[in-house]
Motif scaffolding. Structure first.
Motif, mmCIF file in Angstrom:
data_model
loop_
_atom_site.group_PDB
_atom_site.id
_atom_site.type_symbol
_atom_site.label_atom_id
_atom_site.label_comp_id
_atom_site.label_asym_id
_atom_site.label_seq_id
_atom_site.Cartn_x
_atom_site.Cartn_y
_atom_site.Cartn_z
ATOM 1 N N PRO A 138 1.174 -1.469 0.447
ATOM 2 C CA PRO A 138 0.192 0.170 0.372
ATOM 3 C C PRO A 138 0.867 1.655 -0.101
ATOM 4 O O PRO A 138 2.033 1.172 0.413
ATOM 5 C CB PRO A 138 -1.028 0.050 1.507
ATOM 6 C CG PRO A 138 -0.781 -1.627 1.790
ATOM 7 C CD PRO A 138 0.651 -1.748 1.159
ATOM 8 N N GLU A 139 0.271 2.167 -0.735
ATOM 9 C CA GLU A 139 0.915 3.220 -0.473
ATOM 10 C C GLU A 139 1.225 3.320 0.913
ATOM 11 O O GLU A 139 0.632 3.668 1.842
ATOM 12 C CB GLU A 139 0.208 4.851 -1.274
ATOM 13 C CG GLU A 139 0.148 4.313 -2.704
ATOM 14 C CD GLU A 139 1.224 4.766 -3.528
ATOM 15 O OE1 GLU A 139 2.631 5.119 -3.282
ATOM 16 O OE2 GLU A 139 1.641 3.635 -4.536
ATOM 17 N N GLY A 140 2.774 4.338 1.125
ATOM 18 C CA GLY A 140 2.508 4.703 2.582
ATOM 19 C C GLY A 140 3.642 3.627 3.101
ATOM 20 O O GLY A 140 3.809 4.593 4.607
ATOM 21 N N HIS A 141 3.414 2.625 2.826
ATOM 22 C CA HIS A 141 4.079 1.524 3.379
ATOM 23 C C HIS A 141 5.107 0.812 3.192
ATOM 24 O O HIS A 141 5.560 1.426 2.141
ATOM 25 C CB HIS A 141 2.864 0.563 3.706
ATOM 26 C CG HIS A 141 1.460 0.748 4.399
ATOM 27 N ND1 HIS A 141 1.009 2.148 4.156
ATOM 28 C CD2 HIS A 141 1.685 -0.151 5.762
ATOM 29 C CE1 HIS A 141 -0.111 1.704 5.448
ATOM 30 N NE2 HIS A 141 0.410 1.391 5.689
ATOM 31 N N LEU A 142 5.413 0.033 3.816
ATOM 32 C CA LEU A 142 7.261 -0.298 3.809
ATOM 33 C C LEU A 142 6.942 -2.309 3.583
ATOM 34 O O LEU A 142 6.338 -2.566 4.737
ATOM 35 C CB LEU A 142 8.299 0.141 4.117
ATOM 36 C CG LEU A 142 8.576 1.270 4.485
ATOM 37 C CD1 LEU A 142 9.468 1.136 5.847
ATOM 38 C CD2 LEU A 142 9.250 2.102 2.791
ATOM 39 N N PHE A 143 7.384 -2.799 2.668
ATOM 40 C CA PHE A 143 7.223 -4.544 2.853
ATOM 41 C C PHE A 143 8.774 -5.129 2.936
ATOM 42 O O PHE A 143 9.990 -4.582 2.398
ATOM 43 C CB PHE A 143 7.272 -4.883 1.675
ATOM 44 C CG PHE A 143 7.009 -6.950 1.400
ATOM 45 C CD1 PHE A 143 5.788 -6.918 1.401
ATOM 46 C CD2 PHE A 143 7.984 -7.215 1.034
ATOM 47 C CE1 PHE A 143 4.945 -7.694 1.783
ATOM 48 C CE2 PHE A 143 7.686 -8.590 1.249
ATOM 49 C CZ PHE A 143 6.181 -9.397 1.883
ATOM 50 N N LEU A 144 9.259 -5.202 4.371
ATOM 51 C CA LEU A 144 10.841 -6.012 4.720
ATOM 52 C C LEU A 144 11.040 -7.082 4.883
ATOM 53 O O LEU A 144 10.107 -8.292 5.195
ATOM 54 C CB LEU A 144 10.170 -5.245 6.810
ATOM 55 C CG LEU A 144 9.885 -3.779 6.486
ATOM 56 C CD1 LEU A 144 9.169 -3.242 7.732
ATOM 57 C CD2 LEU A 144 10.832 -2.804 5.987
ATOM 58 N N LEU A 145 12.023 -7.709 4.503
ATOM 59 C CA LEU A 145 12.473 -8.873 4.814
ATOM 60 C C LEU A 145 13.813 -8.854 5.858
ATOM 61 O O LEU A 145 15.060 -8.439 5.816
ATOM 62 C CB LEU A 145 12.445 -9.406 3.861
ATOM 63 C CG LEU A 145 10.772 -9.980 2.894
ATOM 64 C CD1 LEU A 145 11.795 -10.163 1.570
ATOM 65 C CD2 LEU A 145 10.297 -10.752 3.210
ATOM 66 N N GLY A 146 13.605 -9.982 6.035
ATOM 67 C CA GLY A 146 15.159 -10.463 7.051
ATOM 68 C C GLY A 146 15.600 -11.409 5.314
ATOM 69 O O GLY A 146 16.011 -11.569 4.384
ATOM 70 N N ASP A 147 17.733 -10.523 6.419
ATOM 71 C CA ASP A 147 17.975 -11.290 5.201
ATOM 72 C C ASP A 147 18.709 -12.853 5.411
ATOM 73 O O ASP A 147 19.232 -13.750 4.271
ATOM 74 C CB ASP A 147 20.230 -10.628 5.799
ATOM 75 C CG ASP A 147 19.653 -8.655 5.022
ATOM 76 O OD1 ASP A 147 18.747 -8.641 4.109
ATOM 77 O OD2 ASP A 147 21.105 -8.547 4.945
ATOM 78 N N ARG A 148 18.258 -13.211 6.493
ATOM 79 C CA ARG A 148 17.818 -14.855 6.446
ATOM 80 C C ARG A 148 17.054 -15.226 6.800
ATOM 81 O O ARG A 148 16.084 -15.437 7.370
ATOM 82 C CB ARG A 148 18.677 -14.980 8.425
ATOM 83 C CG ARG A 148 18.815 -16.552 8.590
ATOM 84 C CD ARG A 148 19.718 -16.673 9.726
ATOM 85 N NE ARG A 148 20.418 -18.215 9.637
ATOM 86 C CZ ARG A 148 19.387 -19.088 10.634
ATOM 87 N NH1 ARG A 148 18.506 -18.951 11.063
ATOM 88 N NH2 ARG A 148 20.430 -20.475 10.206
ATOM 89 N N ARG A 149 16.362 -15.410 5.759
ATOM 90 C CA ARG A 149 15.177 -15.565 5.311
ATOM 91 C C ARG A 149 14.774 -16.766 5.609
ATOM 92 O O ARG A 149 13.343 -17.131 6.070
ATOM 93 C CB ARG A 149 14.751 -15.644 3.360
ATOM 94 C CG ARG A 149 15.842 -14.329 2.497
ATOM 95 C CD ARG A 149 14.657 -13.160 2.902
ATOM 96 N NE ARG A 149 15.249 -12.096 2.456
ATOM 97 C CZ ARG A 149 15.143 -11.969 1.178
ATOM 98 N NH1 ARG A 149 14.902 -12.284 0.660
ATOM 99 N NH2 ARG A 149 15.445 -10.479 1.251
ATOM 100 N N ILE A 150 15.165 -18.072 5.830
ATOM 101 C CA ILE A 150 15.341 -19.513 6.332
ATOM 102 C C ILE A 150 14.040 -18.980 7.608
ATOM 103 O O ILE A 150 13.661 -20.142 8.131
ATOM 104 C CB ILE A 150 16.392 -19.985 6.392
ATOM 105 C CG1 ILE A 150 15.806 -21.719 6.729
ATOM 106 C CG2 ILE A 150 17.273 -20.114 7.883
ATOM 107 C CD1 ILE A 150 14.977 -22.019 4.798
ATOM 108 N N SER A 151 14.513 -18.376 8.269
ATOM 109 C CA SER A 151 14.273 -18.249 9.958
ATOM 110 C C SER A 151 13.554 -17.074 10.057
ATOM 111 O O SER A 151 13.238 -17.142 11.328
ATOM 112 C CB SER A 151 15.549 -19.106 10.733
ATOM 113 O OG SER A 151 16.459 -17.791 10.687
#
Length: 242
Positions: A138-151
């Protein structure tokens, strides 16, 4: 008589320069620390979700920035009640209007249909994320992931919510620029895989300038403080030879 007067003149000049070096060094040293306190917030990384970029127990420096300044690829500190309310560290993958999907050719994430290289991931299992998903930020938002995707527990685990796992930009309290401890951590570089996208990547903050000012200040202080003892030893050796 003349020689003694010359020595006294050189001694006074040396003392003046020594005092000036200490004064300039103190200004740089204290000014650098003051600048750093205003620009950065220290933070201790609590989990391994961002390894190998940062590890549990690392002491990092998060530049105090507004969420509107954040770009794709930034590692941010944020607080959001739906994520428990405590400070968390994740990497920004998508911004408002982006469609993030897993996975394209070679197990790469795609952003608006384009595969994104992620050199910061820790290993083959993290590079080939097994779960398939698609999310529109959505506008005004951020999609966030960790670099250690497995956990990592991140936006992927909240896709069923109305914001598809994203957090508002206003939740961001800082952007990581450097690892202060351990000392070999260094500056956290911006990933170039996002550079060609609209908005590009953010610039690293003044952490290098601040570190340079503190280091230069320390050198000036030590050099100025060392002048007195060194000068006295030289005079004592000269007197003993005379």
């Amino acid at each position: 008589m003349g020689s003694g007067s010359g020595d006294d003149g050189r001694g006074r000049l040396g003392s003046t320069l020594s005092g000036l070096a200490v004064a300039v060094g103190s200004l740089l040293f204290l000014g650098g620390f003051g600048w750093g306190a205003l620009a950065y917030q220290p933070y201790t990384v609590p989990t391994d979700s961002m390894t190998p970029t940062v590890s549990p127990g690392d002491r990092v420096l998060a530049q105090r920035v507004d969420g509107d300044e954040v770009r794709r690829g930034d590692v941010v500190v944020f607080r959001d009640s739906s994520w428990g309310g405590g400070p968390m560290v994740k990497r920004v993958i998508g911004v408002g209007g982006d469609t993030v999907a897993c996975c394209g050719d070679g197990g790469l994430l795609t952003l608006n249909g384009e595969a994104v290289e992620e050199p910061y991931l820790g290993g083959e299992r993290d590079r080939s994320v097994s779960s398939t998903f698609t999310a529109t930020v959505p506008e005004g938002h951020l999609f966030l992931l960790g670099d250690r995707r497995i956990s990592s527990l991140d936006s992927r685990s909240r896709l069923d919510g109305p914001e598809q796992g994203s957090v508002p930009r206003s939740a961001v309290t800082g952007r990581l620029d450097a690892v202060a401890w351990p000392l070999d951590g260094g500056v956290i570089e911006r990933p170039r895989g996002f550079a060609a996208l609209p908005g590009g990547v953010s610039e690293i903050g003044p952490v290098r300038l601040i570190a340079g000012a503190v280091a230069a200040g320390a050198v000036f202080i030590l050099a100025g403080a060392a002048y007195g003892p060194v000068s006295r030893r030289r005079r004592a050796r000269a007197a003993s030879r005379g």
